[in-house]
Design a protein around this motif. Structure first.
Motif, PDB file in Angstrom:
ATOM      1  N   ALA A 167     -24.109 -56.251  -1.920  1.00 44.45           N
ATOM      2  CA  ALA A 167     -25.075 -57.032  -2.695  1.00 44.45           C
ATOM      3  C   ALA A 167     -25.455 -56.337  -4.001  1.00 44.45           C
ATOM      4  N   GLN A 168     -25.492 -54.999  -3.988  1.00 47.02           N
ATOM      5  CA  GLN A 168     -25.861 -54.247  -5.190  1.00 47.02           C
ATOM      6  C   GLN A 168     -24.679 -54.032  -6.128  1.00 47.02           C
ATOM      7  N   SER A 169     -23.471 -54.210  -5.611  1.00 45.82           N
ATOM      8  CA  SER A 169     -22.284 -53.917  -6.405  1.00 45.82           C
ATOM      9  C   SER A 169     -22.017 -55.016  -7.424  1.00 45.82           C
ATOM     10  N   THR A 170     -21.369 -54.640  -8.522  1.00 46.62           N
ATOM     11  CA  THR A 170     -20.919 -55.617  -9.508  1.00 46.62           C
ATOM     12  C   THR A 170     -19.486 -56.059  -9.230  1.00 46.62           C
ATOM     13  N   ALA A 171     -18.903 -55.574  -8.135  1.00 47.03           N
ATOM     14  CA  ALA A 171     -17.498 -55.859  -7.826  1.00 47.03           C
ATOM     15  C   ALA A 171     -17.385 -56.714  -6.580  1.00 47.03           C
ATOM     16  N   MET A 172     -16.405 -57.598  -6.566  1.00 48.81           N
ATOM     17  CA  MET A 172     -16.063 -58.306  -5.347  1.00 48.81           C
ATOM     18  C   MET A 172     -15.387 -57.326  -4.398  1.00 48.81           C
ATOM     19  N   GLY A 173     -15.677 -57.438  -3.115  1.00 52.60           N
ATOM     20  CA  GLY A 173     -15.056 -56.531  -2.161  1.00 52.60           C
ATOM     21  C   GLY A 173     -15.745 -56.592  -0.817  1.00 52.60           C
ATOM     22  N   SER A 174     -15.647 -55.519  -0.064  1.00 50.50           N
ATOM     23  CA  SER A 174     -16.258 -55.395   1.252  1.00 50.50           C
ATOM     24  C   SER A 174     -16.861 -54.010   1.365  1.00 50.50           C
ATOM     25  N   ASN A 185     -13.240 -56.252 -19.009  1.00 53.63           N
ATOM     26  CA  ASN A 185     -13.611 -56.378 -17.591  1.00 53.63           C
ATOM     27  C   ASN A 185     -12.416 -56.777 -16.735  1.00 53.63           C
ATOM     28  N   ILE A 186     -11.227 -56.408 -17.153  1.00 53.03           N
ATOM     29  CA  ILE A 186     -10.019 -56.880 -16.491  1.00 53.03           C
ATOM     30  C   ILE A 186      -9.948 -56.462 -15.028  1.00 53.03           C
ATOM     31  N   ASP A 187     -10.477 -55.276 -14.695  1.00 51.68           N
ATOM     32  CA  ASP A 187     -10.415 -54.839 -13.300  1.00 51.68           C
ATOM     33  C   ASP A 187     -11.305 -55.695 -12.421  1.00 51.68           C
ATOM     34  N   ARG A 188     -12.507 -56.036 -12.897  1.00 52.51           N
ATOM     35  CA  ARG A 188     -13.411 -56.884 -12.123  1.00 52.51           C
ATOM     36  C   ARG A 188     -12.840 -58.292 -11.994  1.00 52.51           C
ATOM     37  N   GLU A 189     -12.259 -58.796 -13.075  1.00 48.88           N
ATOM     38  CA  GLU A 189     -11.664 -60.130 -13.037  1.00 48.88           C
ATOM     39  C   GLU A 189     -10.502 -60.176 -12.052  1.00 48.88           C
ATOM     40  N   MET A 245     -27.460 -41.398  -5.554  1.00 42.92           N
ATOM     41  CA  MET A 245     -26.888 -42.736  -5.699  1.00 42.92           C
ATOM     42  C   MET A 245     -27.876 -43.654  -6.419  1.00 42.92           C
ATOM     43  N   PRO A 246     -27.364 -44.594  -7.222  1.00 44.54           N
ATOM     44  CA  PRO A 246     -25.936 -44.725  -7.547  1.00 44.54           C
ATOM     45  C   PRO A 246     -25.494 -43.637  -8.513  1.00 44.54           C
ATOM     46  N   PHE A 247     -24.306 -43.112  -8.289  1.00 50.33           N
ATOM     47  CA  PHE A 247     -23.794 -42.110  -9.217  1.00 50.33           C
ATOM     48  C   PHE A 247     -23.368 -42.805 -10.505  1.00 50.33           C
ATOM     49  N   GLN A 248     -23.263 -42.058 -11.564  1.00 51.20           N
ATOM     50  CA  GLN A 248     -22.944 -42.635 -12.867  1.00 51.20           C
ATOM     51  C   GLN A 248     -21.896 -41.783 -13.561  1.00 51.20           C
ATOM     52  N   ILE A 249     -20.825 -42.428 -14.031  1.00 48.08           N
ATOM     53  CA  ILE A 249     -19.739 -41.712 -14.688  1.00 48.08           C
ATOM     54  C   ILE A 249     -20.076 -41.440 -16.147  1.00 48.08           C
ATOM     55  N   SER A 250     -20.537 -42.462 -16.833  1.00 48.92           N
ATOM     56  CA  SER A 250     -20.846 -42.329 -18.254  1.00 48.92           C
ATOM     57  C   SER A 250     -21.877 -43.367 -18.660  1.00 48.92           C
ATOM     58  N   ARG A 251     -22.379 -43.235 -19.860  1.00 54.96           N
ATOM     59  CA  ARG A 251     -23.363 -44.187 -20.378  1.00 54.96           C
ATOM     60  C   ARG A 251     -22.784 -45.591 -20.480  1.00 54.96           C
ATOM     61  N   THR A 252     -21.517 -45.700 -20.834  1.00 56.48           N
ATOM     62  CA  THR A 252     -20.905 -47.011 -21.039  1.00 56.48           C
ATOM     63  C   THR A 252     -20.438 -47.660 -19.739  1.00 56.48           C
ATOM     64  N   MET A 253     -20.519 -46.939 -18.618  1.00 57.97           N
ATOM     65  CA  MET A 253     -20.054 -47.464 -17.340  1.00 57.97           C
ATOM     66  C   MET A 253     -21.173 -47.467 -16.307  1.00 57.97           C
ATOM     67  N   SER A 254     -22.416 -47.652 -16.756  1.00 55.76           N
ATOM     68  CA  SER A 254     -23.566 -47.502 -15.872  1.00 55.76           C
ATOM     69  C   SER A 254     -23.593 -48.538 -14.759  1.00 55.76           C
ATOM     70  N   GLY A 255     -23.048 -49.732 -14.994  1.00 49.73           N
ATOM     71  CA  GLY A 255     -23.127 -50.768 -13.980  1.00 49.73           C
ATOM     72  C   GLY A 255     -21.997 -50.760 -12.978  1.00 49.73           C
ATOM     73  N   PHE A 256     -20.941 -50.017 -13.268  1.00 51.52           N
ATOM     74  CA  PHE A 256     -19.735 -50.126 -12.457  1.00 51.52           C
ATOM     75  C   PHE A 256     -19.830 -49.410 -11.114  1.00 51.52           C
ATOM     76  N   THR A 257     -20.808 -48.544 -10.949  1.00 43.71           N
ATOM     77  CA  THR A 257     -20.902 -47.788  -9.695  1.00 43.71           C
ATOM     78  C   THR A 257     -22.092 -48.207  -8.847  1.00 43.71           C
ATOM     79  N   LYS A 258     -22.792 -49.265  -9.238  1.00 44.13           N
ATOM     80  CA  LYS A 258     -23.872 -49.766  -8.397  1.00 44.13           C
ATOM     81  C   LYS A 258     -23.298 -50.224  -7.058  1.00 44.13           C
ATOM     82  N   GLY A 259     -23.996 -49.858  -5.988  1.00 50.56           N
ATOM     83  CA  GLY A 259     -23.518 -50.238  -4.668  1.00 50.56           C
ATOM     84  C   GLY A 259     -22.444 -49.332  -4.114  1.00 50.56           C
ATOM     85  N   TYR A 260     -22.156 -48.241  -4.819  1.00 46.94           N
ATOM     86  CA  TYR A 260     -21.111 -47.321  -4.378  1.00 46.94           C
ATOM     87  C   TYR A 260     -21.657 -45.927  -4.117  1.00 46.94           C
TER      88      TYR A 260
END
Length: 409
Positions: A350-357, A394-398, A322-337
């Motif tokens: 706190a480490q995630s780039t996404a709103m959630g729980s 960034n439509i999913d994060r928005e 962790m954090p796992f990484q899907i691709s070079r272009t998506m490196s930030g999307f899996t932080k905190g997961y």
């Protein structure tokens, strides 16, 4: 049969603000007005009640057909959680254990070797430190690859491509036979690597159940949940509801790259991909998500036991993965997961780039489809459009931020 109300109820009855939810309209309409997307369907549910269900733009710019609430989308890798649930229904029957070797059920996969140091020379094939387990298939630690350069230009990707590993006319059995003759990209259990593993899991479902994969999905999930618009192809009478996929031209204009009339989707495919083969609608996928949020049950249809859902939606990765990484272009999307049995699982808000729980779980599809389930907030979000590549916007994060800011209880 399971029924779920998708008629929008009062958000205030479930602790959400109607006024604040209206902010979503402006944000999603902007994507259409600026011609970034052709159309979008967005759905939010809380406490088993839809509180937001809107559509924007067109499902086909060429025909002018407006986006509909029951538009059918290619959900691509949102197939993976469905496949994982199907497999776990067999686990609940005692048909396999998570740490069983995959070769117990697909013997030809017991002789796979690892391509070491990226060298295709035969003498650089080494024995794996251990064989892959069924758990490895669920959590993408099998050592398999996807045949595309997501992170690094591994020679294994080229080997997969040359083998035509994902030929649409082959069966899952034929795919695994091809796979048995190819090297692993890494040692099983050593690292997280997005891969064809969920297709192998689909083949395992066929072997254990004795049924074709699509039939087992219908038997175990789609029919009980009344997911009547979900499957591996779109029947002729529903083609007019099937959305076009768009990409961008070099000049930045939307252009169709996947038409509803493509043969791949107008008839049952030979390759019943457990990794990315399904089409579905927002209401259908809501039924799947609500079943998970309810602990495996929707209405009178119980798909999984509550503790099985708990097991699937906790992190199964070791800290070093962790954090796992899907691709070079998506490196930030899996932080905190972390990653569970078929789902990404938030472990550190706190480490995630996404709103959630923490404890929220989710996944997405290559044509920009997303979902998340938040057990703490009893909240589900589903966003469907048809645009590639995913994460270009960034439509999913928005959308997630817009959903959570409307919580007022």
């Amino acid at each position: 049969m399971a029924n779920l109300i998708t008629d929008v109820g009062s958000p205030e009855n479930v602790g959400m603000s109607s006024e604040r939810l209206l902010k979503i309209d402006n944000a999603l309409q902007r994507y259409v007005d600026q011609e970034k997307l052709s159309g979008v369907v967005a759905l939010i549910a809380r406490e088993e009640q839809a509180v937001y269900f809107e559509r924007f733009g067109q499902m086909s710019r060429e025909t002018g057909m407006p986006m509909q609430s029951d538009t059918i989308f290619r959900i691509a890798s949102m197939t993976k959680p469905v496949t994982s649930v199907a497999a776990m229904t067999l686990w609940e029957e005692g048909r396999f254990q998570l740490d069983d070797l995959v070769s117990r059920y697909i013997p030809k996969l017991g002789s796979l070797k690892v391509l070491q140091d990226g060298n295709v020379a035969v003498n650089n094939l080494v024995e794996p430190e251990r064989q892959m387990t069924v758990r490895d298939l669920f959590r993408h630690t099998s050592g398999l690859s996807y045949g595309i350069s997501l992170l690094e230009a591994s020679p294994v990707n080229k080997i997969y491509q040359d083998a035509d590993l994902r030929n649409a006319n082959q069966t899952l059995e034929e795919m695994t036979l091809k796979l048995s003759q190819l090297p692993l990209a890494g040692h099983p259990g050593a690292e997280w690597r997005y891969s064809i593993a969920t297709d192998v899991l689909a083949r395992l479902v066929e072997v254990i159940s004795g049924m074709p994969f699509d039939e087992y999905l219908s038997h175990s999930i789609f029919d009980p949940l009344s997911m009547n618009d979900t499957g591996f192809h779109v029947p002729q009478e529903k083609i007019e509801r099937f959305a076009t996929v768009y990409g961008l031209t070099p000049s930045g204009e939307l252009s169709p790259i996947g038409l509803p009339t493509e043969k791949r989707y107008t008839q049952r495919p030979g390759f019943l991909s457990g990794g990315d083969g399904l089409v579905s609608t927002a209401p259908d996928y809501l039924k799947f998500c609500q079943m998970m949020l309810n602990g495996g049950v929707l209405g009178d249809a119980r798909i999984l036991g509550r503790r099985t859902v708990d097991l699937m939606t906790i992190n199964h990765l070791q800290p070093e993965s962790m954090p796992f990484q899907i691709s070079r272009t998506m490196s930030g999307f899996t932080k905190g997961y972390g990653f569970g049995l078929g789902f990404a699982v938030m472990t550190d808000l706190a480490q995630s780039t996404a709103m959630g729980s923490e404890g929220e779980y989710n996944w997405g599809g290559a044509a920009t489809t997303f979902f998340w389930v938040d057990p703490q907030e009893h909240l589900i979000g589903i966003l469907m459009t048809q645009f590639m590549p995913m994460y270009h916007y960034n439509i999913d994060r928005e959308f997630r931020i817009l959903a959570y800011q409307a919580l007022v209880d």
